[in-house]
Design a protein around this motif. Sequence first.
Motif, PDB file in Angstrom:
ATOM      1  N   LYS A 175      -7.049  23.744 -12.973  1.00  0.00           N
ATOM      2  CA  LYS A 175      -6.103  22.747 -12.483  1.00  0.00           C
ATOM      3  C   LYS A 175      -4.868  22.728 -13.384  1.00  0.00           C
ATOM      4  O   LYS A 175      -4.964  22.376 -14.557  1.00  0.00           O
ATOM      5  CB  LYS A 175      -6.748  21.370 -12.444  1.00  0.00           C
ATOM      6  CG  LYS A 175      -7.698  21.250 -11.277  1.00  0.00           C
ATOM      7  CD  LYS A 175      -8.440  19.942 -11.260  1.00  0.00           C
ATOM      8  CE  LYS A 175      -9.432  19.956 -10.107  1.00  0.00           C
ATOM      9  NZ  LYS A 175     -10.562  19.036 -10.343  1.00  0.00           N
ATOM     10  N   VAL A 176      -3.752  23.132 -12.851  1.00  0.00           N
ATOM     11  CA  VAL A 176      -2.518  23.193 -13.638  1.00  0.00           C
ATOM     12  C   VAL A 176      -1.427  22.340 -13.015  1.00  0.00           C
ATOM     13  O   VAL A 176      -1.272  22.285 -11.802  1.00  0.00           O
ATOM     14  CB  VAL A 176      -1.972  24.636 -13.743  1.00  0.00           C
ATOM     15  CG1 VAL A 176      -2.803  25.467 -14.695  1.00  0.00           C
ATOM     16  CG2 VAL A 176      -1.898  25.297 -12.371  1.00  0.00           C
ATOM     17  N   VAL A 177      -0.672  21.676 -13.871  1.00  0.00           N
ATOM     18  CA  VAL A 177       0.554  21.012 -13.432  1.00  0.00           C
ATOM     19  C   VAL A 177       1.669  21.466 -14.369  1.00  0.00           C
ATOM     20  O   VAL A 177       1.485  21.506 -15.589  1.00  0.00           O
ATOM     21  CB  VAL A 177       0.427  19.476 -13.450  1.00  0.00           C
ATOM     22  CG1 VAL A 177       1.764  18.829 -13.088  1.00  0.00           C
ATOM     23  CG2 VAL A 177      -0.642  19.012 -12.472  1.00  0.00           C
ATOM     24  N   ALA A 187       4.341  12.178 -15.825  1.00  0.00           N
ATOM     25  CA  ALA A 187       4.071  12.529 -14.427  1.00  0.00           C
ATOM     26  C   ALA A 187       3.076  13.687 -14.329  1.00  0.00           C
ATOM     27  O   ALA A 187       2.209  13.707 -13.435  1.00  0.00           O
ATOM     28  CB  ALA A 187       5.371  12.900 -13.714  1.00  0.00           C
ATOM     29  N   ALA A 188       3.175  14.646 -15.238  1.00  0.00           N
ATOM     30  CA  ALA A 188       2.264  15.798 -15.196  1.00  0.00           C
ATOM     31  C   ALA A 188       0.832  15.339 -15.436  1.00  0.00           C
ATOM     32  O   ALA A 188      -0.098  15.715 -14.705  1.00  0.00           O
ATOM     33  CB  ALA A 188       2.683  16.836 -16.244  1.00  0.00           C
ATOM     34  N   VAL A 189       0.638  14.501 -16.461  1.00  0.00           N
ATOM     35  CA  VAL A 189      -0.715  14.028 -16.769  1.00  0.00           C
ATOM     36  C   VAL A 189      -1.245  13.147 -15.648  1.00  0.00           C
ATOM     37  O   VAL A 189      -2.400  13.293 -15.214  1.00  0.00           O
ATOM     38  CB  VAL A 189      -0.718  13.267 -18.115  1.00  0.00           C
ATOM     39  CG1 VAL A 189      -2.061  12.603 -18.349  1.00  0.00           C
ATOM     40  CG2 VAL A 189      -0.387  14.223 -19.255  1.00  0.00           C
ATOM     41  N   GLY A 243      -5.613  14.117  -9.285  1.00  0.00           N
ATOM     42  CA  GLY A 243      -6.250  15.234  -8.611  1.00  0.00           C
ATOM     43  C   GLY A 243      -5.307  16.317  -8.133  1.00  0.00           C
ATOM     44  O   GLY A 243      -5.701  17.248  -7.433  1.00  0.00           O
ATOM     45  N   ARG A 244      -4.041  16.221  -8.512  1.00  0.00           N
ATOM     46  CA  ARG A 244      -3.100  17.256  -8.084  1.00  0.00           C
ATOM     47  C   ARG A 244      -3.312  18.532  -8.887  1.00  0.00           C
ATOM     48  O   ARG A 244      -3.763  18.492 -10.031  1.00  0.00           O
ATOM     49  CB  ARG A 244      -1.667  16.797  -8.315  1.00  0.00           C
ATOM     50  CG  ARG A 244      -1.285  15.632  -7.465  1.00  0.00           C
ATOM     51  CD  ARG A 244       0.144  15.207  -7.764  1.00  0.00           C
ATOM     52  NE  ARG A 244       0.344  13.849  -7.335  1.00  0.00           N
ATOM     53  CZ  ARG A 244       0.701  13.504  -6.104  1.00  0.00           C
ATOM     54  NH1 ARG A 244       0.875  14.427  -5.175  1.00  0.00           N
ATOM     55  NH2 ARG A 244       0.865  12.233  -5.775  1.00  0.00           N
ATOM     56  N   SER A 245      -2.938  19.634  -8.295  1.00  0.00           N
ATOM     57  CA  SER A 245      -3.035  20.884  -9.014  1.00  0.00           C
ATOM     58  C   SER A 245      -2.099  21.909  -8.411  1.00  0.00           C
ATOM     59  O   SER A 245      -1.722  21.818  -7.250  1.00  0.00           O
ATOM     60  CB  SER A 245      -4.460  21.404  -8.974  1.00  0.00           C
ATOM     61  OG  SER A 245      -4.554  22.529  -9.815  1.00  0.00           O
ATOM     62  N   ASN A 246      -1.746  22.910  -9.245  1.00  0.00           N
ATOM     63  CA  ASN A 246      -0.868  23.993  -8.807  1.00  0.00           C
ATOM     64  C   ASN A 246       0.473  23.477  -8.340  1.00  0.00           C
ATOM     65  O   ASN A 246       1.091  24.047  -7.451  1.00  0.00           O
ATOM     66  CB  ASN A 246      -1.552  24.795  -7.686  1.00  0.00           C
ATOM     67  CG  ASN A 246      -1.080  26.236  -7.669  1.00  0.00           C
ATOM     68  OD1 ASN A 246      -0.732  26.775  -8.734  1.00  0.00           O
ATOM     69  ND2 ASN A 246      -1.036  26.845  -6.508  1.00  0.00           N
ATOM     70  N   VAL A 247       0.916  22.415  -8.981  1.00  0.00           N
ATOM     71  CA  VAL A 247       2.211  21.835  -8.630  1.00  0.00           C
ATOM     72  C   VAL A 247       3.075  21.673  -9.875  1.00  0.00           C
ATOM     73  O   VAL A 247       2.590  21.717 -11.005  1.00  0.00           O
ATOM     74  CB  VAL A 247       2.061  20.437  -7.984  1.00  0.00           C
ATOM     75  CG1 VAL A 247       1.404  20.550  -6.624  1.00  0.00           C
ATOM     76  CG2 VAL A 247       1.295  19.490  -8.907  1.00  0.00           C
ATOM     77  N   ILE A 261     -12.364  21.993 -20.977  1.00  0.00           N
ATOM     78  CA  ILE A 261     -11.029  21.494 -20.645  1.00  0.00           C
ATOM     79  C   ILE A 261     -10.792  21.673 -19.154  1.00  0.00           C
ATOM     80  O   ILE A 261     -10.881  22.784 -18.622  1.00  0.00           O
ATOM     81  CB  ILE A 261      -9.955  22.241 -21.469  1.00  0.00           C
ATOM     82  CG1 ILE A 261     -10.131  21.900 -22.960  1.00  0.00           C
ATOM     83  CG2 ILE A 261      -8.551  21.875 -20.997  1.00  0.00           C
ATOM     84  CD1 ILE A 261      -9.293  22.726 -23.901  1.00  0.00           C
ATOM     85  N   GLU A 262     -10.489  20.567 -18.497  1.00  0.00           N
ATOM     86  CA  GLU A 262     -10.441  20.587 -17.040  1.00  0.00           C
ATOM     87  C   GLU A 262      -9.029  20.732 -16.471  1.00  0.00           C
ATOM     88  O   GLU A 262      -8.862  21.108 -15.315  1.00  0.00           O
ATOM     89  CB  GLU A 262     -11.041  19.288 -16.499  1.00  0.00           C
ATOM     90  CG  GLU A 262     -12.496  19.085 -16.895  1.00  0.00           C
ATOM     91  CD  GLU A 262     -12.870  17.600 -16.834  1.00  0.00           C
ATOM     92  OE1 GLU A 262     -13.306  17.159 -15.766  1.00  0.00           O
ATOM     93  OE2 GLU A 262     -12.686  16.905 -17.866  1.00  0.00           O
ATOM     94  N   GLY A 263      -8.039  20.373 -17.261  1.00  0.00           N
ATOM     95  CA  GLY A 263      -6.673  20.434 -16.736  1.00  0.00           C
ATOM     96  C   GLY A 263      -5.728  21.019 -17.759  1.00  0.00           C
ATOM     97  O   GLY A 263      -5.964  20.930 -18.973  1.00  0.00           O
ATOM     98  N   LEU A 264      -4.660  21.640 -17.263  1.00  0.00           N
ATOM     99  CA  LEU A 264      -3.688  22.274 -18.153  1.00  0.00           C
ATOM    100  C   LEU A 264      -2.273  21.895 -17.724  1.00  0.00           C
ATOM    101  O   LEU A 264      -1.929  22.013 -16.548  1.00  0.00           O
ATOM    102  CB  LEU A 264      -3.862  23.797 -18.086  1.00  0.00           C
ATOM    103  CG  LEU A 264      -2.865  24.655 -18.859  1.00  0.00           C
ATOM    104  CD1 LEU A 264      -3.014  24.473 -20.368  1.00  0.00           C
ATOM    105  CD2 LEU A 264      -3.033  26.140 -18.497  1.00  0.00           C
TER     106      LEU A 264
END
Lengths: 323, 323, 323, 323
Positions: free
Chosen positions: C119-121, C274-276, C282-286, C94-97
């Motif tokens: 990678k979290v949003v 928007a989160a997905v 490529g956004r993260s920590n936002v 799992i690459e994103g959360l």
Amino acid sequence: MKKIAVLTSGGDAPGMNACLRAVVRCGLYHGMEVYGVKRGYDGLIRGDLYKMKSYSVSNIIQQGGTILKSARSVEFRTKEGRTKAAEQLRDRGIEGLVVIGGDGTFTGANLLYNEHGIKVVGAPGTIDNDLYGTDYTIGYDTAVNTALDAIDKVRDTANSHDRIFFIEVMGRDSGYIAIETAIGGGAEMAMVPETQTTIEDVINALQSGWDKEKSASIVITAEGSSEGSALEIANKVKARCPEKDIKVTTLGHIQRGGSPSAADRILASRMGIAAVEGLIEGRSNVMAGIIKDEVTYTKLEEAINGEKPLNTDLLKMVKILSI
Amino acid sequence: MKKIAVLTSGGDAPGMNACLRAVVRCGLYHGMEVYGVKRGYDGLIRGDLYKMKSYSVSNIIQQGGTILKSARSVEFRTKEGRTKAAEQLRDRGIEGLVVIGGDGTFTGANLLYNEHGIKVVGAPGTIDNDLYGTDYTIGYDTAVNTALDAIDKVRDTANSHDRIFFIEVMGRDSGYIAIETAIGGGAEMAMVPETQTTIEDVINALQSGWDKEKSASIVITAEGSSEGSALEIANKVKARCPEKDIKVTTLGHIQRGGSPSAADRILASRMGIAAVEGLIEGRSNVMAGIIKDEVTYTKLEEAINGEKPLNTDLLKMVKILSI
Amino acid sequence: MKKIAVLTSGGDAPGMNACLRAVVRCGLYHGMEVYGVKRGYDGLIRGDLYKMKSYSVSNIIQQGGTILKSARSVEFRTKEGRTKAAEQLRDRGIEGLVVIGGDGTFTGANLLYNEHGIKVVGAPGTIDNDLYGTDYTIGYDTAVNTALDAIDKVRDTANSHDRIFFIEVMGRDSGYIAIETAIGGGAEMAMVPETQTTIEDVINALQSGWDKEKSASIVITAEGSSEGSALEIANKVKARCPEKDIKVTTLGHIQRGGSPSAADRILASRMGIAAVEGLIEGRSNVMAGIIKDEVTYTKLEEAINGEKPLNTDLLKMVKILSI
Amino acid sequence: MKKIAVLTSGGDAPGMNACLRAVVRCGLYHGMEVYGVKRGYDGLIRGDLYKMKSYSVSNIIQQGGTILKSARSVEFRTKEGRTKAAEQLRDRGIEGLVVIGGDGTFTGANLLYNEHGIKVVGAPGTIDNDLYGTDYTIGYDTAVNTALDAIDKVRDTANSHDRIFFIEVMGRDSGYIAIETAIGGGAEMAMVPETQTTIEDVINALQSGWDKEKSASIVITAEGSSEGSALEIANKVKARCPEKDIKVTTLGHIQRGGSPSAADRILASRMGIAAVEGLIEGRSNVMAGIIKDEVTYTKLEEAINGEKPLNTDLLKMVKILSI
């Protein structure tokens, strides 16, 4: 400015009373006398005005409709009618007029200003949210919540019976209510006046749900959809999918009434204050609105004629969310 | 009795889930296994049953619709269909069946009992309140509250515009919903299937309000009124009073859904328990009902065919209250 | 990005389910696998994840609470806990959360990113509306409407008995709920954590109503008001105005629950998408937010630590409107 | 009888306005003059009466509270006060008095009859449903629905967090509200004034849920529970189960207000009519009630002093339904 008057006109919208209350109290706060006009322009022509006190608007912020009542005035559409209306104001020394309503109301106010120099400021009260110069109109949020509440109830039945429901919401020229209730109601599709949606499109959207064995489906249609009323659309779909269990509900007038939502009470209060403070600042022939959380004033002609395009991102959202 | 099954059938009604929950938990309480049947008699024929636990009915007491789903079954109307249904129950050793629904549901249950000796007890779930053998049916109180809530909203507009509204509520053969919403909604008149009300009567009732300068008026019509739909009635009235501002609203399917009222949750819970305890006591081919606050059991044939007269005192109340 | 996970954490807020639904369906729409994590970070540490389908989030848009459940995790506050959590994600590829919650939730997400590069949003779900980087948080509009609905009921009693009511709403550090319910509820005054309001001020505001023979008065207090709880404030006022009939109501937990409002369903849906889409870009920590109707991404640290000042114009509005 | 008066007294209850409307209109229907008394017995002493017309009670059937207002009267507890009250009625030629309220109200009415021969008929308006001589009191059904609506919201949070909630509802001497909200709210247990429930009992009931891995639990407590307030009970439970996540909510005054439910509007209308028709038939010193759907008249002393036992079958239902 020492004396102002306020009226509501056109179709009623939840929050009109909250706006009226704000106009009256803001006027009193600034030391003015405030007169309420009964039954819109018709009452103005007949001189049906009364002086309002703080308690005149007590306990109305939560009430739907308008305590000043609203009416269509044939006479106000004549030059003679508007002259009488202007005289009623002048005879009482009333220098400013706040009108709460939609484009018909503003058209009248614009004439009153142009022909007689009456200082008018409008506050946008209409559930359709179709006025240029404000992000939201008074009554829109409540109408969407009322429609959603109804859709939640219908979905209970749709799910219990694996049915397809076509639900018609208000919006003859504007798809705002339809698009937001479609998103909020978890609908498969929204049919709005602003875009062409064919029966083919509807069936394709439904088919994609059926392929995934989604049993119940809801399609929201605005009154002014290109393919006709919800009943007409349902009949066209039924003709091509005769085995499906299809039902129709037209929400109708319940969308206009009810206690205003929090957002509408606050919006209406802000706009009522903005209208009165606009008059105090010398503005006239404008509509008070709120754009990106800031009070703005838009010329009445622009508010009436300006285009307020539907955010088409929302249509894409319906598609993503009903996957 | 060790194993029982439960199904919901016919039009859904708020409180069916609360009743189902009571059936399941009362069965478990008495040490039985309880099977849920999906999609009514159709699911029974197909053997679409699953064993239910206490948690299977968690968090559903407040939900409208029915988690077991409901469907019309053409096959169950055939002798072969019913034979298959009975076999599905026998194959699993299920000795008793609780059916939640209206007269169509009970007609089926009656046949299942007569042809195959299946022990059945019915629980009356229908918003129409038209079943003999119980003062109230599951869903009726919620439907009346939903209709009233809608009427309250429409009245905001009626009052604001001095309009006459004809509002159609459910009730093809029964005026219960119409009469109670008329009283609760402060209407001028109720038109119900049980009595003849002419257009003359309507106009007289409205006229008496107009004479007193009552500006807004509401007339509630049941679907099955002798003078037709609300739209037809409104058109007939409009033809004779063309100067009046008349509008029509048909409440439609919203009356079937929504979270059940307190009274419906409690009624449904009592009836679910009564149905299971009826089976335990050896009753069969009966409907559990509540008359004057006491649990009763009425033969299914009687529940289906018995007359449940509308309390005509209520019609007189509408007249007194709208003076 | 092929696989993402989603969790809800912290206090539940109405609309979390709508946001979850949008995350799942937007992920599926873009061809990804989506995993739901039960019970927040605690479930993540334990590997309590399951693959979600479109139907996993059917019929939840209208439900309060969170079907994924929420919990506080003591273990996640340790480095070891977070390492386990990161491993659970990596083991599954799992690459994103996406994390839905408030500042506590984002603090955890920030650490997960900083320590393990996950990678979290974030999507802002909290009724308090106290997060920097978005105009509104998920659940806020519903909470204000719930509080207003309660205040409307209390006002019935206040008016019937000429009473003064002190009503406490949520908001330990933020006066948003208090200020908007005060305006919408027609209150005499709002006491918020952001400004000092003395008992003297309260009595002055009430006195000005009494001078005008206003009989009933409502004061809204946020939990974190400088003068203490509503009960404490009421006692202080009572000590100085012993002849007045003063009552206190603390709204409490009802403000957290209930079916989300239209605005919250739409906001939550937009934020979930928007989160997905942020992860895809490529956004993260936002944190995904919406400012002036535009989607924005704010660094998690800023969202947590940034100041979101209360609009003090609103306090002035309360004064004008209660004249 | 040519002239009657009507007042509301004691704690307000939803439906009092509907009852008042029925009294006024039924009086007018029978050709009488009807006077409204402001602020209960206090207003009667001061002669604060006004003649009511049909329109005086327009548009109030849906409003909570009482437009006549209510107040406690210290003076009416004195013989002198009651003499003044009786004189106010006699001076105006008012022959009958309808009092809407609870046992305190009826105690006063009883004295007025005994000391001065004033013909009084009571209508039971109190949310507590604790009056002998009627199955239900005006306001009770609404209060239960309001409490249930709140509990539904709290359950969202309880389920999301696996919490135990103790929710306190009204009922100092009567467990009616508690027991019906417990059934309707799907609670684990109800604690009522009429029966002794120990902390041991509470923990046992909760434990049985925990054994089945039921995560969330709700216990409803009436104000007058033997073990104290919800907060006190929660603290006692917490002391013995410190690892559990326990929260408390006290619903408070919201239970008194709000728009009356359908059942309350109809009940109130029937009782208002029954009160007036009782006076016409020559009855006095009685309370109009409805028992098993029939209008009855009970002597005021009996209504005040009679025992109305709680249906303990309902307590058993809670147990069965929470299995």
